[in-house]
Write a protein that holds these residues in place. Sequence first.
Motif, short mmCIF file in Angstrom:
data_model
loop_
_atom_site.label_atom_id
_atom_site.label_comp_id
_atom_site.label_asym_id
_atom_site.label_seq_id
_atom_site.Cartn_x
_atom_site.Cartn_y
_atom_site.Cartn_z
N GLY A 113 0.81 -1.21 0.00
CA GLY A 113 0.00 0.00 0.00
C GLY A 113 0.85 1.26 0.00
O GLY A 113 2.02 1.25 0.42
N ILE A 114 0.27 2.35 -0.44
CA ILE A 114 0.98 3.62 -0.55
C ILE A 114 1.51 4.08 0.80
O ILE A 114 2.68 4.46 0.92
CB ILE A 114 0.04 4.69 -1.16
N GLN A 115 0.66 4.04 1.83
CA GLN A 115 1.09 4.49 3.15
C GLN A 115 2.21 3.61 3.70
O GLN A 115 3.15 4.09 4.32
CB GLN A 115 -0.08 4.52 4.13
N THR A 116 2.07 2.32 3.47
CA THR A 116 3.09 1.37 3.95
C THR A 116 4.42 1.62 3.26
O THR A 116 5.47 1.66 3.91
CB THR A 116 2.60 -0.08 3.73
N ALA A 117 4.41 1.81 1.95
CA ALA A 117 5.64 2.07 1.21
C ALA A 117 6.32 3.35 1.71
O ALA A 117 7.55 3.40 1.86
CB ALA A 117 5.35 2.16 -0.28
N ARG A 118 5.53 4.37 1.99
CA ARG A 118 6.10 5.62 2.51
C ARG A 118 6.73 5.39 3.89
O ARG A 118 7.81 5.92 4.17
CB ARG A 118 5.02 6.69 2.60
N ALA A 119 6.06 4.64 4.74
CA ALA A 119 6.60 4.36 6.07
C ALA A 119 7.91 3.57 5.95
O ALA A 119 8.87 3.84 6.69
CB ALA A 119 5.59 3.59 6.91
N PHE A 120 7.96 2.62 5.05
CA PHE A 120 9.18 1.84 4.86
C PHE A 120 10.33 2.74 4.41
O PHE A 120 11.47 2.57 4.84
CB PHE A 120 8.95 0.72 3.85
N SER A 121 10.05 3.70 3.54
CA SER A 121 11.08 4.64 3.10
C SER A 121 11.61 5.44 4.29
O SER A 121 12.82 5.67 4.40
CB SER A 121 10.53 5.60 2.04
N ARG A 122 10.72 5.83 5.16
CA ARG A 122 11.14 6.57 6.36
C ARG A 122 12.01 5.70 7.26
O ARG A 122 13.02 6.16 7.79
CB ARG A 122 9.93 7.08 7.12
N MET A 123 11.62 4.44 7.44
CA MET A 123 12.42 3.55 8.29
C MET A 123 13.80 3.33 7.67
O MET A 123 14.81 3.33 8.38
CB MET A 123 11.71 2.20 8.51
N ARG A 124 13.86 3.17 6.36
CA ARG A 124 15.15 2.98 5.70
C ARG A 124 16.04 4.22 5.84
O ARG A 124 17.25 4.13 5.83
CB ARG A 124 14.95 2.66 4.22
N ALA A 125 15.39 5.39 5.99
CA ALA A 125 16.12 6.64 6.16
C ALA A 125 16.54 6.88 7.61
O ALA A 125 17.14 7.89 7.91
CB ALA A 125 15.27 7.81 5.66
N GLY A 126 16.22 5.93 8.48
CA GLY A 126 16.65 6.03 9.87
C GLY A 126 15.61 6.52 10.86
O GLY A 126 15.89 6.64 12.06
N ILE A 127 14.41 6.79 10.40
CA ILE A 127 13.35 7.21 11.32
C ILE A 127 12.90 5.97 12.10
O ILE A 127 12.65 4.92 11.51
CB ILE A 127 12.18 7.85 10.55
N PRO A 128 12.81 6.07 13.42
CA PRO A 128 12.37 4.91 14.22
C PRO A 128 10.98 4.43 13.79
O PRO A 128 10.12 5.23 13.38
CB PRO A 128 12.33 5.45 15.65
N ALA A 129 10.78 3.15 13.88
CA ALA A 129 9.52 2.54 13.45
C ALA A 129 8.31 3.20 14.10
O ALA A 129 7.27 3.39 13.45
CB ALA A 129 9.54 1.05 13.73
N ALA A 130 8.42 3.57 15.35
CA ALA A 130 7.30 4.18 16.07
C ALA A 130 6.86 5.51 15.48
O ALA A 130 5.73 5.94 15.70
CB ALA A 130 7.66 4.37 17.55
N ARG A 131 7.75 6.14 14.69
CA ARG A 131 7.42 7.43 14.10
C ARG A 131 7.36 7.38 12.57
O ARG A 131 7.27 8.42 11.91
CB ARG A 131 8.43 8.48 14.55
N ALA A 132 7.38 6.19 12.00
CA ALA A 132 7.45 6.05 10.54
C ALA A 132 6.12 6.28 9.85
O ALA A 132 6.08 6.71 8.70
CB ALA A 132 7.99 4.67 10.17
N GLY A 133 5.02 5.99 10.51
CA GLY A 133 3.71 6.14 9.88
C GLY A 133 3.35 7.59 9.65
O GLY A 133 3.67 8.47 10.45
N ASP A 134 2.69 7.85 8.55
CA ASP A 134 2.28 9.20 8.17
C ASP A 134 1.11 9.65 9.05
O ASP A 134 0.12 8.93 9.19
CB ASP A 134 1.86 9.21 6.70
#
Length: 180
Positions: A113-134
């Motif tokens: 999903g679009i939101q999931t893909a965006r969150a994954f990009s954030r996690m790959r960029a070093g954002i902690p999982a707890a703050r990755a969701g839009d």
Amino acid sequence: MSLHPSVSPRRSAIAGGLYGLLIGDAIGRCYEFKSAAELPPPEAIAMRPPCGYPATYPFVPAGTWTDDGAQALALLDSLLESGRLDLDDFGARLLAWCDEGVYTPDGQVFDIGIQTARAFSRMRAGIPAARAGDAHERANGNGALMRVLPLALWHRSDDAELVRLAIEQGRLTTATPAAA
């Protein structure tokens, strides 16, 4: 009562719930994103759609679950290994699904999903999982709901704590209150 003396009732419930989720997800895959008017009659809905039906993801083998089933498996794996809801561990398992095909029947990922893909990009960029969701008000995916069953089956505390944890696990991909 469990089917085998060495299998606890709780473990049987978790297994049964996951089998049901994965089988239902695999059946529903062919009919995803269709309106009710586009669906075949209920008696014709099966793992393989009726001949001539324009199945969603026609290139995916029958019996294959979707991103929802894979994410549920990642959540269960994380809960069982960590003994708690560990968002960084869960996030790493979700990335393993996305990047390596872990938790799929054949190593192939065919829908994110679009939101999931965006969150994954954030996690790959070093954002902690707890703050990755839009947290944007229009970022209302339903992945958190579709994968939460393992948490409900695994959880042993009160309902208020379960609700809190369900919302927390959703923050990995969608942090809007409406999606919680």
